[in-house]
Scaffold this active site. Sequence first.
Site, mmCIF file in Angstrom:
data_model
loop_
_atom_site.group_PDB
_atom_site.id
_atom_site.type_symbol
_atom_site.label_atom_id
_atom_site.label_comp_id
_atom_site.label_asym_id
_atom_site.label_seq_id
_atom_site.Cartn_x
_atom_site.Cartn_y
_atom_site.Cartn_z
ATOM 1 N N HIS A 12 -124.012 19.538 8.497
ATOM 2 C CA HIS A 12 -123.448 18.460 7.676
ATOM 3 C C HIS A 12 -124.122 17.153 8.097
ATOM 4 C CE1 HIS A 12 -119.399 20.706 6.799
ATOM 5 N NE2 HIS A 12 -120.464 21.467 6.605
ATOM 6 N N GLU A 45 -123.043 14.336 9.216
ATOM 7 C CA GLU A 45 -122.581 13.784 10.498
ATOM 8 C C GLU A 45 -123.132 14.573 11.677
ATOM 9 O OE1 GLU A 45 -118.986 13.451 7.591
ATOM 10 O OE2 GLU A 45 -120.619 14.856 7.986
#
Length: 190
Positions: free
Chosen positions: A96, A98
């Site tokens: 992802h 992040e």
Amino acid sequence: MGNEISCGAKLMAPIGRREALCAALGAAGILAGRPRAAFAEARVMPPLPQDEAFMRLALEEAAKGDFPFGAVIVRGGEVVARGCNLGKTNSDPTAHGEMVAIRDFVAKQPASEVSGATLYTSGEPCPMCMSAIIWCGVGRVVFAASIEALARKIGQIMLTSRRVADAAPFARIAITGGVLASEALALFDT
């Protein structure tokens, strides 16, 4: 000695179902009645003047991703790491935006230096990402689109970043949401 239960070096006589149930309910009552202060609560923080500029950088990262999720990590007013969703590209469901930004950060400097930084992300962090953010010691998360809004575009685990942070008694994190949310959601329509 056949029906006794061993707890370490101490032997205990067996207890009946009624006593076990009473003990369990008593323990549950103690846990439920403990002060809320035993749990950390994420601080909800209003947007700061610089938030839109850094969020635009996270949105630029999102536009590069397999899915439109991107993140930047900011420390001392400087972008120190970037990431976009690379789940398909890397055949890695944990890639992802992040997580990619955190991996970018730790590839260049010690993980301890992310402590107190701000992470800007185009979408509210999922439980996996928020947990990693907490474990890293990030001091603040700023997101664009909320989990609820994202769920109208793409499947989501309906657990907010605040709920994850509230469940971490050691966490000290501020959360700001909704910065450029409509622009983040528009990336799903392109």
